[in-house]
Design an enzyme around this catalytic site. Structure first.
Site, PDB file in Angstrom:
ATOM      1  N   SER A 198      10.112 -44.793  56.079  1.00 35.89           N
ATOM      2  CA  SER A 198      11.389 -44.117  56.289  1.00 35.89           C
ATOM      3  C   SER A 198      12.309 -44.588  55.169  1.00 35.89           C
ATOM      4  O   SER A 198      12.019 -45.609  54.517  1.00 35.89           O
ATOM      5  CB  SER A 198      11.965 -44.551  57.644  1.00 35.89           C
ATOM      6  OG  SER A 198      13.338 -44.247  57.746  1.00 35.89           O
ATOM      7  N   TYR A 203      13.745 -50.877  64.268  1.00 34.88           N
ATOM      8  CA  TYR A 203      13.204 -49.766  63.470  1.00 34.88           C
ATOM      9  C   TYR A 203      13.232 -50.124  61.978  1.00 34.88           C
ATOM     10  O   TYR A 203      12.245 -49.951  61.259  1.00 34.88           O
ATOM     11  CB  TYR A 203      14.029 -48.502  63.747  1.00 34.88           C
ATOM     12  CG  TYR A 203      13.452 -47.226  63.170  1.00 34.88           C
ATOM     13  CD1 TYR A 203      12.439 -46.534  63.829  1.00 34.88           C
ATOM     14  CD2 TYR A 203      13.931 -46.689  61.972  1.00 34.88           C
ATOM     15  CE1 TYR A 203      11.912 -45.353  63.315  1.00 34.88           C
ATOM     16  CE2 TYR A 203      13.419 -45.517  61.449  1.00 34.88           C
ATOM     17  CZ  TYR A 203      12.414 -44.842  62.121  1.00 34.88           C
ATOM     18  OH  TYR A 203      11.901 -43.670  61.603  1.00 34.88           O
TER      19      TYR A 203
HETATM   20  P1  NAD Z   1       8.174 -37.087  67.091  1.00 31.54           P
HETATM   21  O1  NAD Z   1       8.814 -37.745  68.259  1.00 31.54           O
HETATM   22  O2  NAD Z   1       8.362 -35.632  66.877  1.00 31.54           O
HETATM   23  O3  NAD Z   1       6.597 -37.379  67.088  1.00 31.54           O
HETATM   24  C1  NAD Z   1       6.105 -38.662  67.318  1.00 31.54           C
HETATM   25  C2  NAD Z   1       4.732 -38.538  67.965  1.00 31.54           C
HETATM   26  O4  NAD Z   1       4.209 -39.870  68.119  1.00 31.54           O
HETATM   27  C3  NAD Z   1       4.771 -37.910  69.371  1.00 31.54           C
HETATM   28  O5  NAD Z   1       3.806 -36.878  69.473  1.00 31.54           O
HETATM   29  C4  NAD Z   1       4.440 -39.074  70.304  1.00 31.54           C
HETATM   30  O6  NAD Z   1       3.725 -38.685  71.472  1.00 31.54           O
HETATM   31  C5  NAD Z   1       3.585 -39.939  69.389  1.00 31.54           C
HETATM   32  N1  NAD Z   1       3.539 -41.342  69.837  1.00 31.54           N
HETATM   33  C6  NAD Z   1       4.588 -42.118  70.204  1.00 31.54           C
HETATM   34  N2  NAD Z   1       4.149 -43.322  70.616  1.00 31.54           N
HETATM   35  C7  NAD Z   1       2.798 -43.303  70.480  1.00 31.54           C
HETATM   36  C8  NAD Z   1       1.766 -44.239  70.744  1.00 31.54           C
HETATM   37  N3  NAD Z   1       2.041 -45.460  71.239  1.00 31.54           N
HETATM   38  N4  NAD Z   1       0.484 -43.880  70.493  1.00 31.54           N
HETATM   39  C9  NAD Z   1       0.204 -42.649  70.013  1.00 31.54           C
HETATM   40  N5  NAD Z   1       1.119 -41.710  69.759  1.00 31.54           N
HETATM   41  C10 NAD Z   1       2.411 -42.043  70.000  1.00 31.54           C
HETATM   42  O7  NAD Z   1       8.688 -37.928  65.821  1.00 31.54           O
HETATM   43  P2  NAD Z   1       8.676 -37.622  64.242  1.00 31.54           P
HETATM   44  O8  NAD Z   1      10.092 -37.484  63.836  1.00 31.54           O
HETATM   45  O9  NAD Z   1       7.691 -36.583  63.890  1.00 31.54           O
HETATM   46  O10 NAD Z   1       8.217 -39.053  63.722  1.00 31.54           O
HETATM   47  C11 NAD Z   1       6.947 -39.301  63.150  1.00 31.54           C
HETATM   48  C12 NAD Z   1       7.052 -40.539  62.261  1.00 31.54           C
HETATM   49  O11 NAD Z   1       7.977 -40.280  61.205  1.00 31.54           O
HETATM   50  C13 NAD Z   1       7.566 -41.788  62.962  1.00 31.54           C
HETATM   51  O12 NAD Z   1       6.855 -42.925  62.498  1.00 31.54           O
HETATM   52  C14 NAD Z   1       9.006 -41.870  62.519  1.00 31.54           C
HETATM   53  O13 NAD Z   1       9.508 -43.178  62.555  1.00 31.54           O
HETATM   54  C15 NAD Z   1       8.890 -41.338  61.121  1.00 31.54           C
HETATM   55  N6  NAD Z   1      10.130 -40.845  60.548  1.00 31.54           N
HETATM   56  C16 NAD Z   1      10.808 -39.840  61.157  1.00 31.54           C
HETATM   57  C17 NAD Z   1      11.991 -39.409  60.588  1.00 31.54           C
HETATM   58  C18 NAD Z   1      12.801 -38.306  61.200  1.00 31.54           C
HETATM   59  O14 NAD Z   1      13.950 -38.152  60.771  1.00 31.54           O
HETATM   60  N7  NAD Z   1      12.286 -37.539  62.137  1.00 31.54           N
HETATM   61  C19 NAD Z   1      12.461 -39.975  59.392  1.00 31.54           C
HETATM   62  C20 NAD Z   1      11.725 -40.995  58.812  1.00 31.54           C
HETATM   63  C21 NAD Z   1      10.554 -41.424  59.395  1.00 31.54           C
END
Ligand code: NAD
Length: 260
Positions: A142, A155
């Site tokens: 991130s 985080y």
């Molecule tokens: P999201 O909530 O849409 O998807 C996350 C997925 O991870 C979900 O399907 C959830 O069921 C799954 N998950 C959660 N805990 C789990 C576990 N213990 N075992 C298996 N699966 C699990 O979130 P997203 O925004 O798509 O995030 C995905 C990644 O991107 C994360 O690591 C997040 O930190 C990172 N990220 C997101 C953003 C953002 O702005 N959305 C920015 C930077 C980084």
């Protein structure tokens, strides 16, 4: 950038960024394993991929559980004969001021991001070494792998930690043709972020619109959200790149929020 016949294991692929990566990989010719805690959504995502003619499998896995991760990777190898790409992407967010952060929440968040990255990469590394095929590991960092924000102690800690893990795997993996890279997105409108907007508004005493404009997108060059397509394009680059010239790197995809 093609991934023909490559087997990709994508965690958190039932939603948001991971789901889009799974689609883009499948379009590029990969066989995709949709690994997620939420089996119903994972199965729907895998079915959608199969509907486009791709080979895809949903597996239920909690990335914090050693035996579940090992079993899911073993099943992948059994079904598809190997593992070429790991995307360690599953993640959660919990926001609170440090002074009020519950220890249980701190541990939960670190477990999903750090234990999850360790367990999946260890299982993938074992397989990539044993097969002699090598492979590519991609971690979902991130901008918070580089920068801090208020309310996000675990985080930011976890996302900084992933940069270290990426670099270690790049060094240890080189002899086995295993690469490791980190993608560092800015804010992307996914369920993870949609949940945070009202929470941050409450914690910071701002309107939801102000959380978006004055907190989340304040430092971008154009006031724009990063998209799942932007992140998936970076994930395709790292997965398909053919040499160790690109390993141990982090790529910030954030509309200029953070500039290296
Ligand atoms: P999201 O909530 O849409 O998807 C996350 C997925 O991870 C979900 O399907 C959830 O069921 C799954 N998950 C959660 N805990 C789990 C576990 N213990 N075992 C298996 N699966 C699990 O979130 P997203 O925004 O798509 O995030 C995905 C990644 O991107 C994360 O690591 C997040 O930190 C990172 N990220 C997101 C953003 C953002 O702005 N959305 C920015 C930077 C980084």
């Amino acid at each position: 950038m093609r991934l023909d016949k490559k087997v990709a294991f994508v965690t958190g692929a039932a939603s948001g960024i991971g789901r889009r990566i799974a689609q883009v990989y499948a379009q590029a010719g990969a066989i995709v394993v949709v690994a997620d805690l939420d089996m119903e959504s994972a199965e729907a995502a895998a079915q959608e991929l199969r509907g486009t003619g791709a080979r895809a499998l949903a597996v239920a896995v909690d990335v914090t559980d050693e035996s579940q991760v090992d079993a899911a990777v073993a099943r992948t190898v059994e079904e598809f004969g190997g593992l070429d790409v790991l995307v360690s992407n599953a993640g959660i967010q919990i926001v609170a001021p440090l002074a009020e952060f519950k220890f249980a929440d701190w541990k939960k968040l670190l477990a999903v991001h750090l234990d999850g990255a360790f367990l999946t990469s260890r299982a993938a590394m074992r397989q990539m070494i044993a097969s002699g095929r090598g492979g590519s590991m991609i971690f979902m960092g991130s901008v918070h792998s580089k920068e801090a924000s208020v309310l996000k102690a675990p985080y930011v800690t976890a996302k900084h930690g992933l940069e270290g893990l990426t670099k270690v795997i790049a060094k240890e993996g080189a002899a086995h043709n295993v690469r490791a890279n980190l993608i560092c997105p800015g804010f992307v409108r996914t369920p993870l972020v949609d949940k945070q907007i009202p929470e941050q508004a409450k914690a910071l005493g701002l309107s939801e619109d102000d959380v978006i404009r004055k907190v989340m997108l304040k430092e971008t060059v154009d006031g724009e959200f990063t998209t799942v397509d932007d992140v998936a394009a970076a994930a395709l680059l790292f997965a398909a790149f053919p040499s160790n010239a690109l390993t141990g790197q982090s790529l910030v995809v954030s509309h200029g929020w953070f500039m290296q």
